[in-house]
Enzyme design. Structure first.
Site, PDB file in Angstrom:
ATOM      1  CE  LYS A 195      -3.636   2.358   2.544  1.00  0.00           C
ATOM      2  NZ  LYS A 195      -4.652   2.272   3.591  1.00  0.00           N
ATOM      3  CE  LYS A 248      -6.069   1.818  -0.539  1.00  0.00           C
ATOM      4  NZ  LYS A 248      -6.556   1.892   0.795  1.00  0.00           N
TER       5      LYS A 248
HETATM    6  C1  PBG Z   1      -7.640   3.340   5.529  1.00  0.00           C
HETATM    7  C2  PBG Z   1      -7.917   3.175   4.085  1.00  0.00           C
HETATM    8  C3  PBG Z   1      -7.715   4.100   3.055  1.00  0.00           C
HETATM    9  C4  PBG Z   1      -8.234   3.516   1.902  1.00  0.00           C
HETATM   10  C5  PBG Z   1      -8.693   2.253   2.247  1.00  0.00           C
HETATM   11  N1  PBG Z   1      -8.472   2.051   3.593  1.00  0.00           N
HETATM   12  C6  PBG Z   1      -7.194   5.487   3.063  1.00  0.00           C
HETATM   13  C7  PBG Z   1      -5.853   5.795   3.560  1.00  0.00           C
HETATM   14  O1  PBG Z   1      -4.995   4.940   3.754  1.00  0.00           O
HETATM   15  O2  PBG Z   1      -5.679   6.984   3.797  1.00  0.00           O
HETATM   16  C8  PBG Z   1      -8.286   4.166   0.549  1.00  0.00           C
HETATM   17  C9  PBG Z   1      -9.369   3.718  -0.335  1.00  0.00           C
HETATM   18  C10 PBG Z   1      -9.674   4.617  -1.466  1.00  0.00           C
HETATM   19  O3  PBG Z   1      -9.026   5.661  -1.695  1.00  0.00           O
HETATM   20  O4  PBG Z   1     -10.613   4.285  -2.197  1.00  0.00           O
HETATM   21  N2  PBG Z   1      -6.355   3.018   5.930  1.00  0.00           N
HETATM   22 ZN    ZN Z   2      -5.903   3.766   8.072  1.00  0.00          ZN
END
Ligand code: PBG
Ligand code: ZN
Length: 325
Positions: A195, A248
Site C-alpha cells: 500500500k 493499492k
Molecule cells: C484506511 C484506508 C484508506 C483507503 C482504504 N483504507 C485510506 C488511507 O490509507 O488513507 C483508501 C481507499 C480509497 O481511496 O478508495 N487506511
Molecule cells: Zn488507516
C-alpha cells in the site's frame, strides 16, 4: 508489392474471432464493492467527491448488499464512520458501531455474500492516523493489539475476511494469532501488503472523514518510487499467514501487480481507489470520455496485469454493463 504472409489482423476480423482469441475476460465475479456505513437510519446520501457512491445507514446498506449479490458480485468490503472518535480509535472494535452492525445485518440478509471488513484505525482516531501515537510518531507495536481487537470484533460480527490496511509491521501475524485464539480459523486475511502513500486516496478521506490531522502517512505507507520494497512486503505478509495479497492503488501500480503475479501463487487483489474513480467520473460528467468504455478497459487492464480480485466503486455499473454485453 510486398510478400505479406504474416497478418495479425486476421485474428481481428470479426467480433466472433476476436472473442475466440481474447486473453483476458472480465466478470462480475472479479469484483468487490466497497460501501461506507454511517450512524442513523434510512440514510443514503451521495458522497460529493465520489458521485454514484453513498453514505449508507445499516438498513440501506443491507438493500445495497442484496443488489450487489443479485448482480453476481460475490463480495462487499465494509468501511464505516463511527459515532465517536478517541486517541486509540476504540469505536473501531465497538460491537455497536455501524461497521459491526452492518456486517451482522448483511450476513443475516444475504448469507452467501462474502463480507470483508477493513481493519484500520484512521476513521476512528481523533488524530486520523492508522495507529496509536507516541508523541507525533505512530507506534507500531502498541498498535498491534488494537488491530487484533478490530479484526476479532469484525469476525465476531460475521465477517468472512478481514483486510488490514494500516501498514504496521507484523500485523498479519498478530491478527492471525488473535483470530485463531478465538476459534476463527476460517476467517481469511486479505492483506493490504503493498500500500503506497498515495494522493489517490483523497476522495476516500473526505468520504470516511479519515484524513490525518497532522503530517502524512509516509512513515508507514510505502514510497511510490519503490518496487523492490514491494516484494519484501509481499514475502513478509505471506510468511505471516496472509491468504490474499493486495496492491493499492491499482492503475498507477500495474507494474507492481505484474511483478507480484510473477513472484507468488497466492490470490492477488487490487484496489481501484477513490481518486481513480473520481477522475473517471469527473471526465465522464464533462462528456470528455465514454464512461462505460473507459471503466471496462481500465478494469480489464488490472486483470491483464495479474489481479484475480478487483475492489472497485464501479462494480455495480460494470456488472450491469457486462450483463448486457
Ligand atoms: C484506511 C484506508 C484508506 C483507503 C482504504 N483504507 C485510506 C488511507 O490509507 O488513507 C483508501 C481507499 C480509497 O481511496 O478508495 N487506511
Ligand atoms: Zn488507516
Amino acid at each position: 508489392m510486398f510478400d505479406l504472409k504474416l497478418r495479425p489482423r486476421r485474428m481481428r476480423i470479426s467480433e466472433e474471432i476476436r472473442s475466440m482469441v481474447r486473453e483476458t475476460t472480465l466478470s462480475p465475479k472479479d469484483f468487490v464493492y466497497p460501501i461506507f456505513v454511517v450512524p442513523g437510519e434510512n440514510i443514503s446520501e451521495e458522497i460529493p467527491s465520489m458521485p454514484g457512491c453513498n453514505h449508507l445507514s445499516v438498513d440501506r446498506a443491507v438493500e445495497v448488499a442484496k443488489e450487489v449479490f443479485s448482480l453476481g458480485i460475490p463480495s462487499i468490503e465494509v468501511f464505516g464512520l463511527p459515532e465517536y472518535k478517541d486517541e486509540i480509535g476504540s469505536s473501531a472494535w465497538d460491537m455497536t458501531s455501524p461497521v459491526q452492525r452492518a456486517i451482522t445485518a448483511i450476513k443475516k440478509a444475504v448469507p452467501e455474500l462474502v463480507i470483508i471488513g477493513d481493519v484500520c484505525l484512521c476513521q476512528y482516531t481523533s488524530h486520523g492516523h492508522c495507529g496509536k501515537l507516541k508523541d507525533h510518531y505512530v507506534d507500531n507495536d502498541t498498535t498491534l493489539p488494537l488491530l487484533q481487537n478490530v479484526a476479532v470484533s469484525q469476525a465476531e460480527a460475521g465477517a468472512d475476511i478481514v483486510a488490514p490496511s494500516d501498514m504496521m509491521d507484523g500485523r498479519v501475524a498478530a491478527i492471525r494469532e488473535a483470530l485463531d485464539d478465538r476459534g476463527f480459523i476460517n476467517v481469511s486475511i486479505m492483506s493490504y501488503a503493498v500500500k503506497y502513500a498515495s494522493g489517490y486516496y483523497g476522495p476516500f478521506r473526505d468520504a470516511a472523514d479519515s484524513a490525518p490531522q497532522f503530517g502524512d502517512r509516509k512513515q508507514y505507507q510505502m514510497d511510490p518510487a519503490n518496487s523492490r520494497e514491494a516484494m519484501k512486503e509481499v514475502d513478509l505478509d505471506i510468511a505471516e499467514g496472509a491468504d490474499i495479497i493486495m496492491v493499492k492503488p491499482a492503475l498507477a501500480y500495474l507494474d507492481i501487480v505484474r511483478r507480484v503475479r510473477e513472484r507468488i501463487d497466492y490470490p492477488i487483489a487490487v484496489y481501484n481507489v477513490s481518486g481513480e474513480y473520481a477522475m473517471v467520473k469527473a471526465a465522464a460528467q464533462n462528456g470528455w470520455i465514454d464512461e462505460k468504455r473507459i471503466v471496462l478497459e481500465t478494469l480489464t487492464s488490472m486483470k491483464r496485469a495479474g489481479a484475480d480480485i478487483i475492489i472497485t466503486y464501479h462494480a455495480i455499473d460494470a456488472a450491469k454493463w457486462l450483463a448486457r454485453q
